[in-house]
Write a protein that holds these residues in place. Structure first.
Motif, PDB file in Angstrom:
ATOM      1  N   PRO A  84      -1.431   1.233  -4.821  1.00 57.35           N
ATOM      2  CA  PRO A  84      -0.680   1.911  -6.114  1.00 57.35           C
ATOM      3  C   PRO A  84      -1.698   2.563  -7.204  1.00 57.35           C
ATOM      4  N   LYS A  85      -2.655   1.445  -7.331  1.00 55.26           N
ATOM      5  CA  LYS A  85      -3.627   1.768  -8.694  1.00 55.26           C
ATOM      6  C   LYS A  85      -4.542   2.892  -8.352  1.00 55.26           C
ATOM      7  N   GLN A  86      -5.008   2.899  -7.160  1.00 59.54           N
ATOM      8  CA  GLN A  86      -5.926   4.136  -6.777  1.00 59.54           C
ATOM      9  C   GLN A  86      -5.038   5.380  -6.760  1.00 59.54           C
ATOM     10  N   LEU A  87      -3.956   5.318  -6.255  1.00 55.02           N
ATOM     11  CA  LEU A  87      -3.090   6.395  -6.279  1.00 55.02           C
ATOM     12  C   LEU A  87      -2.792   7.262  -7.739  1.00 55.02           C
ATOM     13  N   ALA A  88      -2.465   6.175  -8.615  1.00 53.44           N
ATOM     14  CA  ALA A  88      -2.337   6.410  -9.727  1.00 53.44           C
ATOM     15  C   ALA A  88      -3.631   6.966 -10.506  1.00 53.44           C
ATOM     16  N   ALA A  89      -4.636   6.416 -10.379  1.00 49.79           N
ATOM     17  CA  ALA A  89      -5.781   7.148 -10.776  1.00 49.79           C
ATOM     18  C   ALA A  89      -6.341   8.520 -10.258  1.00 49.79           C
TER      19      ALA A  89
ATOM     20  N   ILE B 100      -3.837  10.649  -9.324  1.00 48.68           N
ATOM     21  CA  ILE B 100      -3.055  11.480  -9.831  1.00 48.68           C
ATOM     22  C   ILE B 100      -3.174  11.948 -11.226  1.00 48.68           C
ATOM     23  N   GLN B 101      -3.611  10.846 -11.914  1.00 46.45           N
ATOM     24  CA  GLN B 101      -4.275  11.076 -13.541  1.00 46.45           C
ATOM     25  C   GLN B 101      -5.304  12.121 -13.420  1.00 46.45           C
ATOM     26  N   GLY B 102      -6.465  11.847 -12.677  1.00 51.11           N
ATOM     27  CA  GLY B 102      -7.445  12.658 -12.638  1.00 51.11           C
ATOM     28  C   GLY B 102      -7.043  14.265 -12.359  1.00 51.11           C
ATOM     29  N   ALA B 103      -6.115  14.437 -11.217  1.00 48.93           N
ATOM     30  CA  ALA B 103      -5.834  15.642 -10.915  1.00 48.93           C
ATOM     31  C   ALA B 103      -4.862  16.388 -11.939  1.00 48.93           C
ATOM     32  N   LYS B 104      -4.041  15.303 -12.816  1.00 48.48           N
ATOM     33  CA  LYS B 104      -3.533  16.174 -14.037  1.00 48.48           C
ATOM     34  C   LYS B 104      -4.488  16.429 -15.023  1.00 48.48           C
ATOM     35  N   ALA B 105      -5.486  15.757 -15.155  1.00 45.51           N
ATOM     36  CA  ALA B 105      -6.673  16.086 -16.181  1.00 45.51           C
ATOM     37  C   ALA B 105      -7.463  17.111 -15.633  1.00 45.51           C
ATOM     38  N   GLY B 106      -7.293  17.727 -14.404  1.00 50.09           N
ATOM     39  CA  GLY B 106      -8.010  18.700 -14.138  1.00 50.09           C
ATOM     40  C   GLY B 106      -9.274  18.650 -13.434  1.00 50.09           C
ATOM     41  N   GLU B 107      -9.587  17.137 -13.037  1.00 45.25           N
ATOM     42  CA  GLU B 107     -10.943  16.828 -12.453  1.00 45.25           C
ATOM     43  C   GLU B 107     -11.162  17.393 -11.034  1.00 45.25           C
ATOM     44  N   TYR B 108     -10.245  17.910 -10.295  1.00 43.63           N
ATOM     45  CA  TYR B 108     -10.344  18.305  -9.073  1.00 43.63           C
ATOM     46  C   TYR B 108      -9.997  19.813  -8.980  1.00 43.63           C
TER      47      TYR B 108
ATOM     48  N   LEU C 202       0.629  -1.329   0.207  1.00 44.89           N
ATOM     49  CA  LEU C 202       0.080  -0.043   0.102  1.00 44.89           C
ATOM     50  C   LEU C 202       0.958   1.306  -0.100  1.00 44.89           C
ATOM     51  N   ILE C 203       0.340   2.415  -0.351  1.00 47.98           N
ATOM     52  CA  ILE C 203       0.891   3.511  -0.106  1.00 47.98           C
ATOM     53  C   ILE C 203       0.213   4.497   0.934  1.00 47.98           C
ATOM     54  N   LEU C 204       0.974   4.713   2.101  1.00 43.94           N
ATOM     55  CA  LEU C 204       0.491   5.578   3.016  1.00 43.94           C
ATOM     56  C   LEU C 204       0.612   7.145   2.745  1.00 43.94           C
ATOM     57  N   MET C 205      -0.293   7.901   3.278  1.00 40.83           N
ATOM     58  CA  MET C 205      -0.204   9.080   2.966  1.00 40.83           C
ATOM     59  C   MET C 205      -0.719  10.073   4.303  1.00 40.83           C
ATOM     60  N   ARG C 206      -0.052  10.986   4.444  1.00 45.08           N
ATOM     61  CA  ARG C 206      -0.384  11.740   5.594  1.00 45.08           C
ATOM     62  C   ARG C 206      -0.006  13.253   5.127  1.00 45.08           C
TER      63      ARG C 206
END
Length: 64
Positions: A45-50, A52-60, A28-32
């Motif tokens: 890792p798959k969730q984090l990649a999704a 990041i991809q959404g953030a790069k695409a401007g979804e947020y 897993l990737i722990l984040m804080r």
């Protein structure tokens, strides 16, 4: 990087405040957030990649 060392982005700046930190652990990737290091979330890792991809695409962008 040592195995149990949190990693900060180079975009974090010198002060170390308001930074997202990550640590890979047990598949897993722990984040804080550096200002509240006790509040930790975990993602795959798959969730984090999704995310990041959404953030790069401007979804947020509407959240900022």
């Amino acid at each position: 990087m040592p195995e149990n060392e949190w990693q900060r982005s180079s975009f974090c700046g010198g002060g170390g405040n308001n930074c997202i930190e990550t640590l890979p652990q047990n598949g897993l990737i722990l984040m804080r957030e550096s200002q509240d290091p006790e509040a930790i979330i975990s993602v795959t890792p798959k969730q984090l990649a999704a995310f990041i991809q959404g953030a790069k695409a401007g979804e947020y962008d509407h959240l900022t």
